[in-house]
Design a protein around this motif. Structure first.
Motif, short mmCIF file in Angstrom:
data_model
loop_
_atom_site.label_atom_id
_atom_site.label_comp_id
_atom_site.label_asym_id
_atom_site.label_seq_id
_atom_site.Cartn_x
_atom_site.Cartn_y
_atom_site.Cartn_z
N ALA A 69 1.33 8.54 -38.87
CA ALA A 69 0.97 8.91 -37.50
C ALA A 69 2.17 8.93 -36.57
CB ALA A 69 -0.08 7.93 -36.97
N ILE A 121 -4.08 5.71 -42.12
CA ILE A 121 -3.17 5.98 -41.00
C ILE A 121 -2.06 4.93 -41.06
CG2 ILE A 121 -2.95 6.28 -38.52
CD1 ILE A 121 -5.95 6.80 -38.39
N GLY A 136 2.64 4.48 -40.75
CA GLY A 136 3.75 4.77 -39.87
C GLY A 136 5.07 4.59 -40.60
N LEU A 193 -5.02 5.68 -31.24
CA LEU A 193 -5.39 5.25 -32.58
C LEU A 193 -6.89 5.01 -32.71
CD1 LEU A 193 -4.51 4.45 -35.44
CD2 LEU A 193 -4.04 2.14 -34.57
N CYS A 219 1.42 2.34 -36.90
CA CYS A 219 0.34 3.16 -36.35
C CYS A 219 -0.16 2.61 -35.02
CB CYS A 219 -0.80 3.28 -37.35
SG CYS A 219 -1.51 1.71 -37.90
N HIS A 227 4.73 12.61 -40.02
CA HIS A 227 4.43 12.63 -38.58
C HIS A 227 4.59 14.02 -37.99
CE1 HIS A 227 8.77 12.48 -38.63
NE2 HIS A 227 8.88 12.51 -37.31
#
Length: 431
Positions: A35, A83, A85, A94, A88, A314
């Protein structure tokens, strides 16, 4: 010379390896979306080379919802949509995204970082939005080891607190641990933490050379084999699995054959080729009482890069995994379902007939296939052999026993729920 600890009692598993219930050429089991690359940590291994601030090139709210629509288009039962990162929790939308995915019928899971944003209140809000499972990273048995690896003090304490909060809320938790030189001797103690706090799964991530992890110090192939043997030994005490260690499936098959044949402890170690690291780890495993337990071993599942798994960056780039940075297209201008099913990158990594070297000659290639990410990052060839595996094809002395086990490998992947959550900060999209 100190004698080796006694061989752990082994309860044969009905299914030493699980296959995916649905055709992995048509639908993934897991869709992982990065994300954001924003994160407060500075982890030594980070694939994403995370940065403090979010990028203006990230998928926006509407684009993220369109991605979820595409994930839902794979059909029923719905995929697990993870989800990750970066962190996230750096996305202010979110909870809205989690609720949207849940409304679509997706099984939404999260992989947050161990920062001050990981609070019981934040987890409760996301649980209300439909999130039932999270994954967290523990990369050392102590705060000193973990925090040094993660680049920020108190990360260990925050992660433990988040773990306990999630369990109190009734959320399912997966714990991920990078396996590298800095912590390899702490693995049994990390497993003891998993036993103490409780987890759905504990995944050992075998480092892939990418991002900041290129110079971190991955184990050599002999040491990896020793670690996989130690993981197997702990399988009745903790729900262990591996990420980017697909040859653990081979180990499970071989070790079950040896257990069923009743071979002696020393003979087992000779056949498997275990070295001093294995003996050291097993001694600590025995000291902690992790060499047996009430669990039935958790059979590894045949999910790997591009085969049951797809990663979306992303910025929308679609790759077979977060470590295999060979784009097959972008969701901003192509269909995720079409990329997964028909792109040359994805069809290629799913075809064991294209494998080269020892992976191509291996009798276990249908259930293993090696890490395509590790092969590609080290050689530039998607189909090269996996250098982290030391097995010589055809060398196991009981091939008929293995063939019989492999012919009995059946379905039951757990695709209908979070039992299949296999992702995390360690892996940023593990499998």
């Amino acid at each position: 010379m100190t004698p080796s600890p006694a061989a752990p009692a082994r309860r044969p598993s009905a299914r030493p390896v699980r296959v995916q219930r649905h055709d992995p050429a048509q639908r993934p089991m897991l869709v992982t979306w990065e994300a954001t690359r924003a994160c407060a940590l500075a982890c030594r291994h980070c694939r994403a080379e995370a940065v403090p601030l979010r990028s203006p090139l990230e998928l926006g709210l509407d684009e993220a919802k369109a991605l979820m629509d595409e994930a839902a288009a794979f059909g029923r039962p719905a995929v697990i949509f993870i989800i990750t990162g970066g962190d996230c929790f750096e996305r202010p939308d979110l909870a809205e995204l989690a609720a949207y995915g849940t409304e679509l019928g997706l099984h939404v899971a999260l992989s947050p970082s161990g920062t001050d944003k990981l609070t019981k209140e934040a987890l409760s809000e996301l649980q209300e939005a439909g999130v039932g499972a999270i994954s967290l990273s523990i990369d050392g048995a102590t705060a000193a080891t973990h925090d040094a690896f993660r680049g920020l003090e108190r990360t260990f304490d925050r992660t433990i607190a988040g773990w306990e909060a999630a369990r109190e809320l009734g959320m399912k938790v997966q714990i991920n641990s990078v396996v590298a030189r800095h912590n390899v001797h702490e693995l049994p103690d990390i497993a003891a933490l998993v036993r103490e706090h409780g987890a759905m799964t504990w995944s050992g991530f075998l480092l892939v050379p990418t991002g900041r992890g290129i110079d971190l110090g991955a184990l050599d192939a002999d040491e990896v084999e020793d670690v996989l043997g130690a993981f197997y030994d702990m399988g009745e005490a903790v729900p262990v699995r591996t990420t980017e260690g697909h040859h653990f499936r081979r180990v499970c098959l071989q070790r079950q054959v040896l257990a069923d044949r009743g071979v002696t402890d020393e003979e087992m170690m000779r056949i498997m080729g275990y070295g001093p690291l294995y003996r050291q780890l097993r001694e600590r495993i025995a000291e902690l009482g992790l060499d047996s337990g009430p669990r039935r071993r958790r059979p590894p599942i045949t999910v790997s890069s591009g085969s049951g798994f797809v990663f979306v960056s992303h910025t929308g780039e679609v790759t077979p995994s977060g470590f295999l940075e060979k784009s097959a297209g972008n969701v901003r201008d192509s269909s995720l379902t079409e990329i997964y099913r028909r792109s040359e990158v994805f069809t290629g990594v799913r075809d064991p007939g294209l494998l080269k070297g020892r992976c191509g000659a291996c009798e276990y290639k249908a259930v293993c296939g090696g890490s395509r990410a590790r092969a590609y990052n080290m050689t530039g060839d998607l189909h090269a052999e996996d250098a982290s595996c030391n097995y010589r094809p055809g060398s196991f002395p009981f091939p008929d026993d293995v063939a019989a086990l492999m012919s009995g490998v059946g379905g039951g992947s757990g695709t209908g729920g979070h039992e299949g959550l296999e992702v995390g900060k360690a892996g940023q999209g593990g499998h």
